[in-house]
Write a protein that holds these residues in place. Structure first.
Motif, PDB file in Angstrom:
ATOM      1  N   VAL A  84       0.847  -1.192   0.000  1.00 52.87           N
ATOM      2  CA  VAL A  84       0.000   0.000   0.000  1.00 52.87           C
ATOM      3  C   VAL A  84       0.883   1.243   0.000  1.00 52.87           C
ATOM      4  O   VAL A  84       1.821   1.358   0.789  1.00 52.87           O
ATOM      5  N   PHE A  85       0.565   2.152  -0.905  1.00 51.98           N
ATOM      6  CA  PHE A  85       1.157   3.487  -0.881  1.00 51.98           C
ATOM      7  C   PHE A  85       0.053   4.456  -1.281  1.00 51.98           C
ATOM      8  O   PHE A  85      -0.614   4.269  -2.293  1.00 51.98           O
ATOM      9  N   GLY A  86      -0.156   5.481  -0.493  1.00 49.07           N
ATOM     10  CA  GLY A  86      -1.290   6.363  -0.712  1.00 49.07           C
ATOM     11  C   GLY A  86      -2.430   5.973   0.227  1.00 49.07           C
ATOM     12  O   GLY A  86      -2.206   5.528   1.354  1.00 49.07           O
ATOM     13  N   ARG A  87      -3.659   6.079  -0.245  1.00 46.70           N
ATOM     14  CA  ARG A  87      -4.830   5.851   0.618  1.00 46.70           C
ATOM     15  C   ARG A  87      -5.541   4.564   0.202  1.00 46.70           C
ATOM     16  O   ARG A  87      -5.770   4.320  -0.979  1.00 46.70           O
ATOM     17  N   HIS A  88      -5.867   3.744   1.199  1.00 47.49           N
ATOM     18  CA  HIS A  88      -6.581   2.486   0.954  1.00 47.49           C
ATOM     19  C   HIS A  88      -7.641   2.319   2.049  1.00 47.49           C
ATOM     20  O   HIS A  88      -7.348   2.491   3.234  1.00 47.49           O
ATOM     21  N   THR A  89      -8.886   1.958   1.640  1.00 43.18           N
ATOM     22  CA  THR A  89     -10.001   1.850   2.589  1.00 43.18           C
ATOM     23  C   THR A  89     -10.415   0.396   2.754  1.00 43.18           C
ATOM     24  O   THR A  89     -10.578  -0.339   1.767  1.00 43.18           O
ATOM     25  N   PHE A  90     -10.574  -0.006   4.013  1.00 46.44           N
ATOM     26  CA  PHE A  90     -11.025  -1.358   4.354  1.00 46.44           C
ATOM     27  C   PHE A  90     -12.469  -1.266   4.881  1.00 46.44           C
ATOM     28  O   PHE A  90     -12.791  -0.362   5.668  1.00 46.44           O
ATOM     29  N   PHE A  91     -13.343  -2.223   4.465  1.00 43.78           N
ATOM     30  CA  PHE A  91     -14.762  -2.210   4.835  1.00 43.78           C
ATOM     31  C   PHE A  91     -15.049  -3.374   5.783  1.00 43.78           C
ATOM     32  O   PHE A  91     -14.743  -4.533   5.464  1.00 43.78           O
ATOM     33  N   PHE A  92     -15.659  -3.057   6.939  1.00 42.64           N
ATOM     34  CA  PHE A  92     -16.028  -4.085   7.922  1.00 42.64           C
ATOM     35  C   PHE A  92     -17.539  -4.053   8.150  1.00 42.64           C
ATOM     36  O   PHE A  92     -18.127  -2.976   8.347  1.00 42.64           O
ATOM     37  N   ASP A  93     -18.173  -5.249   8.118  1.00 43.16           N
ATOM     38  CA  ASP A  93     -19.615  -5.374   8.404  1.00 43.16           C
ATOM     39  C   ASP A  93     -19.802  -5.471   9.916  1.00 43.16           C
ATOM     40  O   ASP A  93     -19.669  -6.550  10.517  1.00 43.16           O
ATOM     41  N   VAL A  94     -20.081  -4.352  10.525  1.00 41.63           N
ATOM     42  CA  VAL A  94     -20.268  -4.328  11.982  1.00 41.63           C
ATOM     43  C   VAL A  94     -21.431  -3.403  12.321  1.00 41.63           C
ATOM     44  O   VAL A  94     -21.788  -2.504  11.555  1.00 41.63           O
ATOM     45  N   SER A  95     -22.018  -3.652  13.463  1.00 39.59           N
ATOM     46  CA  SER A  95     -23.075  -2.781  13.983  1.00 39.59           C
ATOM     47  C   SER A  95     -22.436  -1.675  14.800  1.00 39.59           C
ATOM     48  O   SER A  95     -21.274  -1.777  15.211  1.00 39.59           O
ATOM     49  N   PRO A  96     -23.190  -0.598  15.055  1.00 39.71           N
ATOM     50  CA  PRO A  96     -22.639   0.444  15.922  1.00 39.71           C
ATOM     51  C   PRO A  96     -22.212  -0.146  17.260  1.00 39.71           C
ATOM     52  O   PRO A  96     -22.817  -1.088  17.781  1.00 39.71           O
ATOM     53  N   GLY A  97     -21.143   0.392  17.793  1.00 38.95           N
ATOM     54  CA  GLY A  97     -20.602  -0.092  19.054  1.00 38.95           C
ATOM     55  C   GLY A  97     -19.149   0.324  19.201  1.00 38.95           C
ATOM     56  O   GLY A  97     -18.612   1.096  18.402  1.00 38.95           O
ATOM     57  N   ASP A  98     -18.492  -0.215  20.222  1.00 29.88           N
ATOM     58  CA  ASP A  98     -17.079   0.088  20.469  1.00 29.88           C
ATOM     59  C   ASP A  98     -16.226  -1.081  19.980  1.00 29.88           C
ATOM     60  O   ASP A  98     -16.500  -2.247  20.318  1.00 29.88           O
ATOM     61  N   TYR A  99     -15.148  -0.750  19.221  1.00 31.65           N
ATOM     62  CA  TYR A  99     -14.282  -1.786  18.659  1.00 31.65           C
ATOM     63  C   TYR A  99     -12.804  -1.369  18.809  1.00 31.65           C
ATOM     64  O   TYR A  99     -12.473  -0.182  18.793  1.00 31.65           O
ATOM     65  N   LYS A 100     -11.964  -2.375  18.929  1.00 32.01           N
ATOM     66  CA  LYS A 100     -10.517  -2.141  18.869  1.00 32.01           C
ATOM     67  C   LYS A 100     -10.030  -2.611  17.496  1.00 32.01           C
ATOM     68  O   LYS A 100     -10.236  -3.771  17.126  1.00 32.01           O
TER      69      LYS A 100
END
Length: 702
Positions: free
Chosen positions: A645-661
């Motif tokens: 990766v060089f520059g900007r890369h976006t990762f998508f996660f299927d999660v509900s609202p809440g607190d995550y690490k």
């Protein structure tokens, strides 16, 4: 009524001037004889001049006057303040405010002690320093990049075994090619024009030599000054070449490696244009005229060195018969570097007793080599009167070697004689191999031992052989030739017989860059080396120039050897790099390329957002400075990755609202690992944002 303001415009002029009248040199003090043997001089030099501005209101004038330079062999004290130029030349600085009638009458004095220069050692391997590389560059008047000059330089130096031999050959060629012509005294020619003119004075000799030297990748600088010639003290130009240290070369007087003490160095230059400069300030200034630029040179003391006496002058025989041949030879112990002119003059007589072919010889003396051999073949006239005894003195002459005399006695009395039948064991041999000369000796008359010897340009050997009356004997000589091409060996006897044999010396093997060893991947700023392995498969030592990274290094490679040269790689900036490495030498050209990558530590930053309609966490990673390899982003027990990766890369996660690490890990291109973690808080969607989102979705679906 209109009013006018009167404006006075002040102007500064900085110009380089040659005197508008002929400069004169006045000589006083002790007389100098045999200037080539002058070992030490003490001088007082007075610079006396007048500079005038023809008109205008002159406020001040500043003058920089060239003067003798301080150096290892030239100690100077000055009467005035000094300034230096970018090449380190000292100039006497003269300043005068409100000069009367726009004229400065100046006088400056220097006291000098000059020692002769003798080069007794040159480093076999050396690197050209950064501040010396500028003397490799072609200039307006010294066109060392000109095709004709480069081609000629290569041709002249072909077969040279050292850089000193190269510059000696170049100086000899210039000295023999040009004709000294005083009509060129007041002109400045560039090197190509000198080549076409085939004539000039010291400036032209020096200009062409410096161009040849630079074209041969040997730094050379133009030196201006004074020297003591046939007409006394006079302006003179010579040069200095860099062979691990600065070495003098006077191509006109052929002082190469050594320089007599009458050479006074004034400036060193990149080009052959040498002038003083004047700066003036004032209003409505007219012409600047250098009306007078005289020098008074007072020789306070002079000492002379002795002519070199440590050499041997000999002959194959000093008692001969009419019709005999004689080998005369000189063995010179090479203790310094120079070019020698030597001659052997036979006696003048009627009838002619002895004739010699090519009486005058020019030889290159190299302190790194074995004894230098110079030899001549003399022929005794066969028409001399019988029952007469002749004595013919032969005189050996040289400017730097002691003159000596050999007396040869010729008589027709019966003497012993032999017939020589020499042969070579190998008609063709490789350089570095040993040659065998077999000499058959047949007794024709007389008895007793006979001296038999061989001589070449760099080898001499002689021995006594017992040859009985009416019998035959033989002698064997073994030696290693040092020169490529056709070699001739003169075989002689003390009974007046001379024969010559020939053989060819060829080159076997090669010199090449064997391999380049280096890391393929390095971090910015990391200290890393390129190891250059150079192989010499030849049976002789070879000198090469190694070019790498803007540096030039001269190396001596022993016969049948492999050497490794280490040089720092450039890791200052990241990216893909290709460094060229090449070597050149006599018949040697090779190049290799080092490909490597310099990487930087990737700088990783991140931000995130949440898409409530898709119920996805959008975690964006931005990478700068360099690539992040094996990037892994983990959230809610789900890991997503990208190899590079060089520059900007976006990762998508299927999660509900809440607190995550969210955990991140990545490597740089060198394999070093890094990690980080971030706490992500996704709160419930507020009512206004939800209404706006639903309206947008409704409109999009209409």
């Amino acid at each position: 009524m209109k009013s006018y303001a009167v404006v006075f415009v002040c102007m500064i002029f900085l110009i380089s001037l040659a005197p508008s009248v002929s400069a004169e040199t006045f000589v006083t003090g002790k007389e100098i004889t045999d200037s080539h043997l002058v070992d030490s001089l003490t001088l007082k030099i007075v610079e006396d001049g007048i500079i005038r501005v023809t008109s205008g209101d002159l406020k001040w004038m500043k003058i920089n006057i060239t003067v003798p330079q301080q150096s290892a062999n030239q100690q100077v004290s000055y009467s005035d303040n000094l300034v230096q130029d970018e090449l380190g030349n000292n100039f006497v600085y003269i300043y005068e405010k409100d000069p009367v009638s726009g004229t400065i009458d100046y006088m400056s004095q220097t006291d000098i002690t000059v020692k002769s220069q003798v080069t007794t050692f040159l480093p076999p391997s050396y690197t050209i320093p950064l501040d010396v590389k500028k003397y490799l560059i072609a200039t307006e008047n010294i066109q060392s990049d000109n095709f004709r000059i480069k081609t000629l330089a290569d041709s002249i130096t072909h077969g040279s075994q050292s850089d000193f031999e190269k510059i000696a050959k170049l100086a000899i060629w210039v000295n023999e090619y040009l004709t000294y012509d005083l009509s060129y005294s007041n002109v400045i020619l560039d090197a190509v024009s000198v080549l076409d003119a085939k004539a000039g004075v010291c400036a032209e000799y020096t200009t062409l030599f410096v161009a040849f030297s630079r074209a041969s990748d040997i730094p050379a600088r133009y030196v201006s000054g004074f020297a003591y010639g046939d007409n006394g003290w006079e302006e003179h130009a010579y040069s200095e070449v860099y062979l691990g240290k600065w070495v003098p070369v006077d191509a006109l007087w052929l002082e190469v490696g050594s320089l007599d003490a009458t050479h006074i160095k004034y400036t060193v230059q990149l080009d052959n244009q040498v002038k003083n400069d004047v700066k003036v300030y004032g209003t409505d200034l007219g012409e600047i005229i250098w009306e007078k630029d005289d020098k008074i040179i007072n020789t306070l003391s002079v000492s002379y060195g002795d002519a070199i006496s440590d050499f041997t002058l000999g002959a194959s025989a000093l008692e001969v018969e009419p019709g005999d041949d004689i080998v005369f030879y000189v063995k010179i112990k090479q203790e310094d570097y120079r070019v020698l002119d030597v001659s052997l003059e036979p006696c003048l007589s009627d009838p002619t007793i002895i004739t010699i072919d090519e009486k005058e010889r020019r030889v290159i003396v190299d302190a790194d080599s074995r004894d230098k051999i110079v030899y001549w073949v003399g022929h005794v006239s066969s028409g001399l009167a019988e029952n007469m005894v002749y004595t013919c003195p032969l005189t050996f002459n040289s400017k730097y070697l002691e003159n000596k005399v050999l007396d040869v006695v010729i008589s027709s009395q019966d003497r012993s004689s032999v017939l020589l039948n020499p042969s070579v064991a190998k008609p063709v041999i490789s350089l570095g191999d040993e040659q065998e000369i077999d000499v058959g000796i047949k007794r024709i008359s007389g008895s007793g031992p006979v001296d038999v010897g061989i001589v070449t340009s760099d080898y001499f050997d002689e021995g006594a052989v017992e040859v009985l009356s009416g019998s035959e004997a033989s002698a064997i000589f073994m030696f290693k030739p040092t020169r490529l091409g056709i070699n001739n060996v003169t075989v002689y006897s003390s009974t007046g017989d001379i024969e010559t044999v020939y053989f060819d010396v060829i080159e076997k093997g090669s010199v090449y860059i064997d391999y380049l060893e280096h890391l393929d991947l390095m971090r910015v700023g990391e200290i890393s080396s390129l190891n250059i392995t150079i192989a010499n498969d030849k049976a002789s030592d070879e000198t090469v120039k190694l070019f790498y990274g803007g540096s030039i290094e001269t190396l001596v490679l022993p016969a049948n050897s492999v050497i490794v040269v280490s040089s720092a790689l450039d890791t200052s900036v990241s990216g893909k790099k290709t460094d060229a490495v090449h070597i050149t030498g006599q018949g040697i050209v090779d190049a290799e390329y080092a490909d490597y990558v310099v990487y930087d530590v990737p700088v990783v930053s991140y931000d995130y957002s949440y898409d409530y309609s898709l119920m996805k966490l959008l975690f964006a990673v931005s990478v700068s400075a360099d690539y992040a390899e094996n990037l892994v982003v983990s959230a809610d027990d789900v890991s997503l990755s990208s190899e590079s990766v060089f520059g900007r890369h976006t990762f998508f996660f299927d999660v509900s609202p809440g607190d995550y690490k969210v955990d991140l890990s990545w490597d740089d291109r060198g394999g070093n690992s890094y990690s980080d973690e971030v706490n992500v808080v996704i709160g419930p969607e507020d009512i206004i944002s939800k209404i706006i989102r639903l309206i947008k979705e409704f409109i999009q679906n209409m």
